[in-house]
Write a protein that holds these residues in place. Sequence first.
Motif, mmCIF file in Angstrom:
data_model
loop_
_atom_site.group_PDB
_atom_site.id
_atom_site.type_symbol
_atom_site.label_atom_id
_atom_site.label_comp_id
_atom_site.label_asym_id
_atom_site.label_seq_id
_atom_site.Cartn_x
_atom_site.Cartn_y
_atom_site.Cartn_z
ATOM 1 N N HIS A 59 0.805 -1.220 0.000
ATOM 2 C CA HIS A 59 0.000 0.000 0.000
ATOM 3 C C HIS A 59 0.838 1.270 0.000
ATOM 4 O O HIS A 59 0.286 2.368 0.065
ATOM 5 N N ARG A 60 2.150 1.135 -0.091
ATOM 6 C CA ARG A 60 3.012 2.310 -0.058
ATOM 7 C C ARG A 60 3.184 2.910 -1.448
ATOM 8 O O ARG A 60 3.049 2.235 -2.457
ATOM 9 N N SER A 61 3.528 4.180 -1.454
ATOM 10 C CA SER A 61 3.899 4.841 -2.708
ATOM 11 C C SER A 61 5.399 4.640 -2.913
ATOM 12 O O SER A 61 6.120 4.220 -1.997
ATOM 13 N N ILE A 62 5.868 4.979 -4.091
ATOM 14 C CA ILE A 62 7.303 4.929 -4.389
ATOM 15 C C ILE A 62 8.058 5.806 -3.386
ATOM 16 O O ILE A 62 9.082 5.404 -2.841
ATOM 17 N N TYR A 63 7.525 6.988 -3.123
ATOM 18 C CA TYR A 63 8.181 7.912 -2.199
ATOM 19 C C TYR A 63 8.279 7.325 -0.792
ATOM 20 O O TYR A 63 9.330 7.383 -0.162
ATOM 21 N N VAL A 64 7.199 6.758 -0.304
ATOM 22 C CA VAL A 64 7.186 6.191 1.048
ATOM 23 C C VAL A 64 8.174 5.030 1.147
ATOM 24 O O VAL A 64 8.901 4.907 2.138
ATOM 25 N N ALA A 65 8.240 4.186 0.130
ATOM 26 C CA ALA A 65 9.182 3.061 0.142
ATOM 27 C C ALA A 65 10.626 3.561 0.109
ATOM 28 O O ALA A 65 11.490 3.044 0.830
ATOM 29 N N PHE A 66 10.910 4.571 -0.701
ATOM 30 C CA PHE A 66 12.263 5.139 -0.776
ATOM 31 C C PHE A 66 12.625 5.785 0.563
ATOM 32 O O PHE A 66 13.747 5.647 1.051
ATOM 33 N N HIS A 67 11.662 6.460 1.139
ATOM 34 C CA HIS A 67 11.830 7.053 2.468
ATOM 35 C C HIS A 67 12.173 5.947 3.465
ATOM 36 O O HIS A 67 13.059 6.099 4.313
ATOM 37 N N SER A 113 12.185 -4.133 -3.759
ATOM 38 C CA SER A 113 10.921 -3.646 -4.320
ATOM 39 C C SER A 113 11.105 -2.372 -5.135
ATOM 40 O O SER A 113 10.297 -2.069 -6.013
ATOM 41 N N LEU A 114 12.174 -1.636 -4.881
ATOM 42 C CA LEU A 114 12.455 -0.399 -5.627
ATOM 43 C C LEU A 114 13.428 -0.604 -6.782
ATOM 44 O O LEU A 114 13.750 0.345 -7.491
ATOM 45 N N ASN A 115 13.866 -1.813 -6.989
ATOM 46 C CA ASN A 115 14.868 -2.103 -8.007
ATOM 47 C C ASN A 115 14.210 -2.279 -9.380
ATOM 48 O O ASN A 115 14.123 -3.391 -9.909
ATOM 49 N N HIS A 116 13.735 -1.162 -9.938
ATOM 50 C CA HIS A 116 13.069 -1.166 -11.242
ATOM 51 C C HIS A 116 13.534 0.046 -12.041
ATOM 52 O O HIS A 116 13.710 1.134 -11.487
ATOM 53 N N GLU A 117 13.713 -0.162 -13.320
ATOM 54 C CA GLU A 117 14.115 0.945 -14.189
ATOM 55 C C GLU A 117 12.977 1.947 -14.332
ATOM 56 O O GLU A 117 11.812 1.591 -14.259
ATOM 57 N N GLY A 118 13.356 3.193 -14.532
ATOM 58 C CA GLY A 118 12.385 4.229 -14.819
ATOM 59 C C GLY A 118 11.812 4.936 -13.614
ATOM 60 O O GLY A 118 10.985 5.828 -13.763
ATOM 61 N N TYR A 126 21.687 7.734 -7.647
ATOM 62 C CA TYR A 126 22.898 7.870 -6.834
ATOM 63 C C TYR A 126 22.588 7.494 -5.378
ATOM 64 O O TYR A 126 23.321 6.709 -4.768
ATOM 65 N N ILE A 127 21.506 8.029 -4.838
ATOM 66 C CA ILE A 127 21.110 7.702 -3.457
ATOM 67 C C ILE A 127 20.771 6.217 -3.355
ATOM 68 O O ILE A 127 21.225 5.536 -2.419
ATOM 69 N N TYR A 128 19.997 5.702 -4.311
ATOM 70 C CA TYR A 128 19.633 4.284 -4.297
ATOM 71 C C TYR A 128 20.886 3.406 -4.303
ATOM 72 O O TYR A 128 20.985 2.452 -3.529
ATOM 73 N N HIS A 129 21.851 3.712 -5.164
ATOM 74 C CA HIS A 129 23.071 2.896 -5.240
ATOM 75 C C HIS A 129 23.928 3.012 -3.980
ATOM 76 O O HIS A 129 24.569 2.035 -3.579
ATOM 77 N N GLN A 130 23.944 4.178 -3.355
ATOM 78 C CA GLN A 130 24.656 4.310 -2.076
ATOM 79 C C GLN A 130 24.005 3.418 -1.021
ATOM 80 O O GLN A 130 24.691 2.728 -0.263
ATOM 81 N N LEU A 131 22.689 3.436 -0.975
ATOM 82 C CA LEU A 131 21.959 2.589 -0.038
ATOM 83 C C LEU A 131 22.175 1.109 -0.361
ATOM 84 O O LEU A 131 22.326 0.282 0.535
ATOM 85 N N GLN A 132 22.228 0.795 -1.651
ATOM 86 C CA GLN A 132 22.448 -0.595 -2.064
ATOM 87 C C GLN A 132 23.820 -1.095 -1.605
ATOM 88 O O GLN A 132 23.950 -2.213 -1.116
ATOM 89 N N ARG A 133 24.838 -0.261 -1.744
ATOM 90 C CA ARG A 133 26.179 -0.630 -1.264
ATOM 91 C C ARG A 133 26.175 -0.851 0.245
ATOM 92 O O ARG A 133 26.771 -1.798 0.751
ATOM 93 N N GLU A 134 25.509 0.026 0.946
ATOM 94 C CA GLU A 134 25.388 -0.101 2.401
ATOM 95 C C GLU A 134 24.694 -1.414 2.757
ATOM 96 O O GLU A 134 25.135 -2.146 3.643
ATOM 97 N N MET A 135 23.610 -1.717 2.047
ATOM 98 C CA MET A 135 22.846 -2.929 2.304
ATOM 99 C C MET A 135 23.707 -4.175 2.067
ATOM 100 O O MET A 135 23.733 -5.093 2.887
ATOM 101 N N VAL A 136 24.430 -4.209 0.965
ATOM 102 C CA VAL A 136 25.285 -5.355 0.648
ATOM 103 C C VAL A 136 26.374 -5.517 1.705
ATOM 104 O O VAL A 136 26.636 -6.629 2.183
ATOM 105 N N ASP A 137 27.003 -4.425 2.090
ATOM 106 C CA ASP A 137 28.050 -4.487 3.121
ATOM 107 C C ASP A 137 27.492 -5.024 4.440
ATOM 108 O O ASP A 137 28.110 -5.869 5.090
ATOM 109 N N MET A 138 26.331 -4.533 4.830
ATOM 110 C CA MET A 138 25.725 -4.975 6.080
ATOM 111 C C MET A 138 25.322 -6.446 5.995
ATOM 112 O O MET A 138 25.497 -7.195 6.948
ATOM 113 N N TYR A 139 24.789 -6.848 4.855
ATOM 114 C CA TYR A 139 24.392 -8.246 4.698
ATOM 115 C C TYR A 139 25.614 -9.166 4.816
ATOM 116 O O TYR A 139 25.569 -10.180 5.504
#
Length: 170
Positions: A59-67, A113-118, A126-139
């Motif tokens: 039920h979330r929007s793209i913005y809420v999920a990114f937040h 869930s946010l890993n979609h083109e467009g 840039y923010i998404y990829h920074q978060l992705q790197r953080e996520m991979v490192d933590m995992y």
Amino acid sequence: HRDLHSFPTRRSSDLFCVEDTVHQCGHVIFNAMTHERGEYFKIDPETPLKEFTSEDDEHRSIYVAFHGVFTEGLMNRALDICLSEKIFAGPQEHELKGRLVYILIRFLLDMESLNHEGIFTDKGLYIYHQLQREMVDMYRKYSALFSKYDLSNQSYNFDYNKFTTLNPLA
């Protein structure tokens, strides 16, 4: 987000305060950072996320999920620092590990869930990829805890009492 039934017990209040303070700061930072939402999104940020995930219960929007992934990333980093610096011991360290893994699982699922083109502009990517790197490192750092803990009885907010039911302190 919380109801009175999920309010922390005295035993878990220190970690709850750390997590919640970082969470609330994350909201403030993210809202200030994305004041001009068009700088981060190629599409309307209020687009329902289920248009990309096809999950009926989303039920979330793209913005809420990114937040959400932004705050989850900050919360994981703060809990990682607490664990790395050995700030807590005994039952609090046990709770810390449970909270960290629980938030990391939410972080992983929300990033997926946010890993979609467009969706994102270059600035948003840039923010998404920074978060992705953080996520991979933590995992990588905490992957052993995934098989150690059973979190199947958790609701949206981490509950240490429920956690100890399935993961008693040794």
